[in-house]
Write a protein that holds these residues in place. Structure first.
Motif, short mmCIF file in Angstrom:
data_model
loop_
_atom_site.label_atom_id
_atom_site.label_comp_id
_atom_site.label_asym_id
_atom_site.label_seq_id
_atom_site.Cartn_x
_atom_site.Cartn_y
_atom_site.Cartn_z
N PRO A 30 0.82 -1.22 0.00
CA PRO A 30 0.00 0.00 0.00
C PRO A 30 0.85 1.27 0.00
O PRO A 30 1.77 1.41 0.80
CB PRO A 30 -0.79 -0.12 1.30
N VAL A 37 -4.08 3.64 -1.27
CA VAL A 37 -4.93 4.22 -0.23
C VAL A 37 -6.04 5.05 -0.88
O VAL A 37 -7.20 5.02 -0.46
CB VAL A 37 -4.10 5.08 0.74
N GLN A 83 -8.63 2.64 -2.12
CA GLN A 83 -9.40 2.08 -1.01
C GLN A 83 -10.46 3.09 -0.54
O GLN A 83 -11.61 2.73 -0.28
CB GLN A 83 -8.46 1.74 0.15
N SER A 141 -7.57 4.60 10.30
CA SER A 141 -6.83 3.35 10.13
C SER A 141 -5.67 3.60 9.18
O SER A 141 -5.66 4.56 8.41
CB SER A 141 -7.73 2.24 9.58
N LEU A 154 -2.94 1.32 6.59
CA LEU A 154 -2.76 0.01 5.97
C LEU A 154 -1.41 -0.61 6.30
O LEU A 154 -1.27 -1.84 6.24
CB LEU A 154 -2.92 0.12 4.45
N GLY A 209 -2.35 -4.30 5.45
CA GLY A 209 -3.75 -4.00 5.69
C GLY A 209 -4.55 -3.77 4.42
O GLY A 209 -4.02 -3.42 3.37
N THR A 210 -5.86 -4.00 4.52
CA THR A 210 -6.75 -3.71 3.41
C THR A 210 -8.18 -3.62 3.92
O THR A 210 -8.54 -4.26 4.91
CB THR A 210 -6.67 -4.81 2.32
N TRP A 211 -8.99 -2.80 3.27
CA TRP A 211 -10.43 -2.75 3.52
C TRP A 211 -11.12 -3.45 2.36
O TRP A 211 -10.71 -3.31 1.20
CB TRP A 211 -10.92 -1.31 3.60
N ASP A 234 -2.82 -3.36 -5.02
CA ASP A 234 -3.44 -3.56 -3.73
C ASP A 234 -2.94 -4.85 -3.10
O ASP A 234 -2.30 -5.67 -3.73
CB ASP A 234 -4.97 -3.64 -3.88
N GLY A 246 -12.23 -4.14 7.74
CA GLY A 246 -10.81 -3.81 7.73
C GLY A 246 -9.98 -4.99 8.20
O GLY A 246 -10.06 -5.39 9.35
N VAL A 305 -5.68 -3.91 9.38
CA VAL A 305 -5.42 -2.47 9.40
C VAL A 305 -4.83 -2.11 10.76
O VAL A 305 -5.15 -2.72 11.78
CB VAL A 305 -6.69 -1.65 9.11
#
Length: 365
Positions: free
Chosen positions: A2, A7, A10, A77, A79, A83-85, A166, A189, A192
């Protein structure tokens, strides 16, 4: 990995799914927010700030709660590396209804949460426009360390080495840190970091006030970014670019690529750069992130062929330089104090990051 562009994507995905919707329920799986509840609040905005994601929520609708100080909040939050949503369409969930609700029949009796959830549809932050849904019947969760590609299962190592816009590693329910449920969707999330709820009026003070100009933000200020970079002339340019206090949004991929493309040695002092070089570096970084912010696959060498990313130097150490043919070298650079929220009093420690560079094209001095 990320960076500012991923970002941005996202946040675009979350904005399309959540903005203007009322939170029906929430679930925060971090100790500090274990008893927090933002249900009843409306998602006012989803804002990227450098590598940070800010989900702004309205004040609590209940008058009594308002009297006790339930003012507008921001869910923060970061990443970091993994991390990822993701957004799941509740209209296509199974009978369990949503994450965290236990199944009560068959082999799933006694199981709860995402592990008990049946087929669902997920939204990813693709750059191809709109919300991307997964195929019907596809499970949104896989055991950690596995990710699916073309019907085959890839190992965690393969997933990590696949350079995409991503995060590509399959996520498991045990990595969930935050869930926001509306009437239509669930935003989840995974992995995150630095999940926090703060009053929106204190965003700058407690979350992102220390950041430099946002390279993808509407208030991008080239001159201010250059001023901050020049304020520490004895610092290596490779480290200075990654310091989010100078300019926000650049990560290791763009650092490696921009320095290669401008023939700049990563360890060269800022004050040793040829006249105009620093401006050239920052302008190019801004251009590359903008070109990639709506792409599903990141590339710095035109359009990626067959959907695969293509870079000049990043991840190519040991391979021939695309410009001069000399073998690219692998090096390490110390990104000391480049944390989510750097504190001036913190003792400096080494944070070595691996970079690829060309010993012929990127000669110091």
């Amino acid at each position: 990995m990320p960076e500012g562009d991923s970002v941005y994507r996202q946040c675009k995905m979350l904005r399309e799914a959540l903005e203007g919707a009322v939170i029906e329920s929430s679930d925060f799986r971090v100790p500090a927010l274990a008893t927090s509840d933002v249900s009843g609040r409306t998602v006012v905005a989803v804002v990227p700030r450098g590598k940070h994601i800010l989900i702004r929520l309205s004040a609590a609708p209940n008058t009594e709660e308002m009297k006790s100080g339930a003012e507008p909040l921001t869910l923060h939050s970061h990443l970091m590396m993994d991390g990822t949503w993701r957004v799941f369409d509740r209209a296509h969930n199974d009978d369990a209804g949503h994450l965290g609700e236990p199944r009560t029949s068959g082999a799933d009796a006694g199981r709860s949460g995402a592990d008990a959830r049946g087929p669902g549809r997920a939204t990813s932050s693709s750059g191809r426009g709109g919300l991307q849904r997964s195929r019907p019947g596809a499970s949104p969760y896989r055991p950690r360390g596995q990710a699916r590609r073309g019907g085959s299962v890839r190992s965690a190592a393969e997933s990590r080495t696949r350079i995409s816009a991503d995060v590509s590693v399959g996520q498991g329910s045990h990595t969930i840190r935050a869930i926001l449920r509306t009437k239509d969707v669930e935003a989840v999330g995974f992995d995150v970091k630095d999940v926090r709820l703060v009053p929106t009026r204190l965003e700058d003070q407690e979350l992102v006030g220390y950041l430099g100009p946002d390279i993808l933000g509407p208030d991008w200020d080239l001159e201010k970014a250059l001023e901050r970079l020049n304020a520490q002339p004895d610092r290596a340019i490779g480290t200075a670019l990654m310091d989010q206090r100078n300019l926000a949004g650049i990560g290791n991929v763009y650092r490696v690529e921009v320095l290669f493309m401008t023939r700049t040695n990563p360890w060269a002092r800022v004050d040793s750069l040829p006249e105009g070089r620093l401006r050239e570096i920052v302008v190019l970084a801004h251009k590359l992130l903008h070109l990639n912010k709506d792409r599903s696959m990141r590339s710095t060498v035109g359009q990626a062929p067959q959907g695969r990313p293509l870079f000049w130097a990043y991840g190519r150490d040991g391979q021939p330089c695309r410009r001069c043919g000399v073998q690219l070298k692998r090096g390490e650079i110390d990104d000391a104090l480049l944390t989510v929220d750097p504190a001036p009093s913190r003792t400096a420690v080494q944070h070595l990051r691996t970079i690829a560079w060309c010993p012929r094209c990127q000669v110091a001095g």
